[in-house]
Design a protein around this motif. Structure first.
Motif, mmCIF file in Angstrom:
data_model
loop_
_atom_site.group_PDB
_atom_site.id
_atom_site.type_symbol
_atom_site.label_atom_id
_atom_site.label_comp_id
_atom_site.label_asym_id
_atom_site.label_seq_id
_atom_site.Cartn_x
_atom_site.Cartn_y
_atom_site.Cartn_z
ATOM 1 N N GLN A 9 54.158 -4.411 -4.862
ATOM 2 C CA GLN A 9 55.150 -3.828 -5.751
ATOM 3 C C GLN A 9 56.028 -2.849 -4.983
ATOM 4 N N TYR A 36 66.638 -12.199 -2.726
ATOM 5 C CA TYR A 36 67.757 -11.318 -3.016
ATOM 6 C C TYR A 36 67.405 -9.887 -2.628
ATOM 7 N N GLN A 38 68.548 -5.886 -3.370
ATOM 8 C CA GLN A 38 69.271 -5.079 -4.353
ATOM 9 C C GLN A 38 69.194 -3.604 -3.998
ATOM 10 N N GLY A 43 74.208 -4.989 -8.038
ATOM 11 C CA GLY A 43 73.584 -6.261 -8.359
ATOM 12 C C GLY A 43 72.874 -6.835 -7.154
ATOM 13 N N PRO A 44 71.945 -7.744 -7.376
ATOM 14 C CA PRO A 44 71.251 -8.388 -6.247
ATOM 15 C C PRO A 44 72.223 -9.212 -5.417
ATOM 16 N N LEU A 46 72.382 -12.265 -2.421
ATOM 17 C CA LEU A 46 71.610 -13.302 -1.755
ATOM 18 C C LEU A 46 71.421 -12.945 -0.288
ATOM 19 N N PHE A 89 63.807 -9.270 -4.196
ATOM 20 C CA PHE A 89 63.313 -10.207 -5.194
ATOM 21 C C PHE A 89 63.223 -11.601 -4.589
ATOM 22 N N LYS A 93 63.849 -22.018 -8.020
ATOM 23 C CA LYS A 93 64.717 -22.780 -8.906
ATOM 24 C C LYS A 93 64.025 -24.054 -9.347
ATOM 25 N N LEU A 101 66.934 -19.968 -12.320
ATOM 26 C CA LEU A 101 66.122 -19.255 -11.342
ATOM 27 C C LEU A 101 65.039 -18.465 -12.063
ATOM 28 N N PHE A 103 62.595 -15.362 -11.340
ATOM 29 C CA PHE A 103 62.501 -14.275 -10.382
ATOM 30 C C PHE A 103 61.101 -13.670 -10.357
ATOM 31 N N GLY A 104 60.706 -13.203 -9.171
ATOM 32 C CA GLY A 104 59.545 -12.348 -9.057
ATOM 33 C C GLY A 104 59.885 -10.961 -9.584
ATOM 34 N N SER A 105 58.865 -10.109 -9.637
ATOM 35 C CA SER A 105 59.037 -8.787 -10.249
ATOM 36 C C SER A 105 59.636 -7.755 -9.305
#
Lengths: 113, 112
Positions: A9, A36, A38, A43-44, A46, A89, A93, A101, A103-105
């Motif tokens: 985390q 990604y 961030q 915003g995130p 790529l 992150f 897909k 997509l 996403f992971g946490s």
């Protein structure tokens, strides 16, 4: 139901060290795995992405390692810099979708000078 | 090059008030457009996506709606906001097909 599990985390690394973030997925119907980056209030963006027919992809200091049989993929940041401090992150897909997509946490990385 | 704009950057709204967040994309035509919500310390959840004008698909049942009145404009709306609508809302775009998604800088929405 969390289909993409991300760990740790949070992560603290010294400047020049290697940062490693791991993700595991449950569904074999994923066919594209982006990462990604961030920064706070943004915003995130790529960072790097891989498809399951490749076991490793490297772009500069960033490398994705992909283990299809274990359904795991990881991001390695070599020679970590304070400017790399951000939240990362992973995502996956769906094979039959050009848009969805999962996403992971997220992992909050801090690189100490 | 393509750019994506979201506004406002921050918004504080009372419970029960309406909402309208706007997103526009420049430098491309007929993109796929997306609305995500990011809860604190969590990943991104896809709320809506659109493959063309007037075409909206909802991913999760909720108090929000989306519209695409023009090719490069995507709007997130609510008639009456709930406390649970607080969060960081992100718009994204992609080209058609298996193309990466690119995000705007988001709107931080606080409901009081």
């Amino acid at each position: 139901q969390q289909q993409v599990k991300q760990s740790p985390q949070s992560l603290i690394v010294q400047k020049g060290g290697i940062s490693i973030i791991n993700c595991a997925y449950e569904n074999t119907a994923f066919d594209y795995f982006p990462w990604y980056q961030q920064f706070p209030g943004k915003g995130p963006a790529l960072l790097i992405a891989i498809r399951p027919d490749v076991s490793e992809k490297k772009e500069g200091r960033f490398t994705i390692s992909f283990n299809k049989s274990a359904k795991q993929f990881s991001l390695h940041i070599m020679d970590s810099q304070p400017g790399d401090s951000a939240t990362y992150f992973c995502a996956a897909k769906w094979m039959d979708s050009s848009y969805k997509l999962i996403f992971g946490s997220g992992t909050r990385l801090l690189v100490r000078p | 090059s393509q750019t994506i704009h979201q506004w406002p950057a921050t918004l504080v709204q009372p419970v029960g008030s309406p909402l309208s967040l706007e997103c526009t994309v420049e430098g491309t035509s007929n993109p796929n457009l997306y609305w995500y919500r990011q809860a604190a310390g969590r990943g991104l959840q896809l709320l809506f996506y659109s493959v063309g004008i007037g075409q909206i698909s909802s991913e999760v049942p909720q108090n929000l709606s989306a519209s695409r009145p023009q090719d490069r404009q995507f709007i997130l709306s609510s008639k009456k906001l709930l406390l649970s609508d607080s969060g960081f809302y992100l718009c994204a775009w992609s080209l058609k097909g298996n193309q990466p998604q690119h995000f705007g800088d988001g709107t931080r929405l606080s409901i009081l």
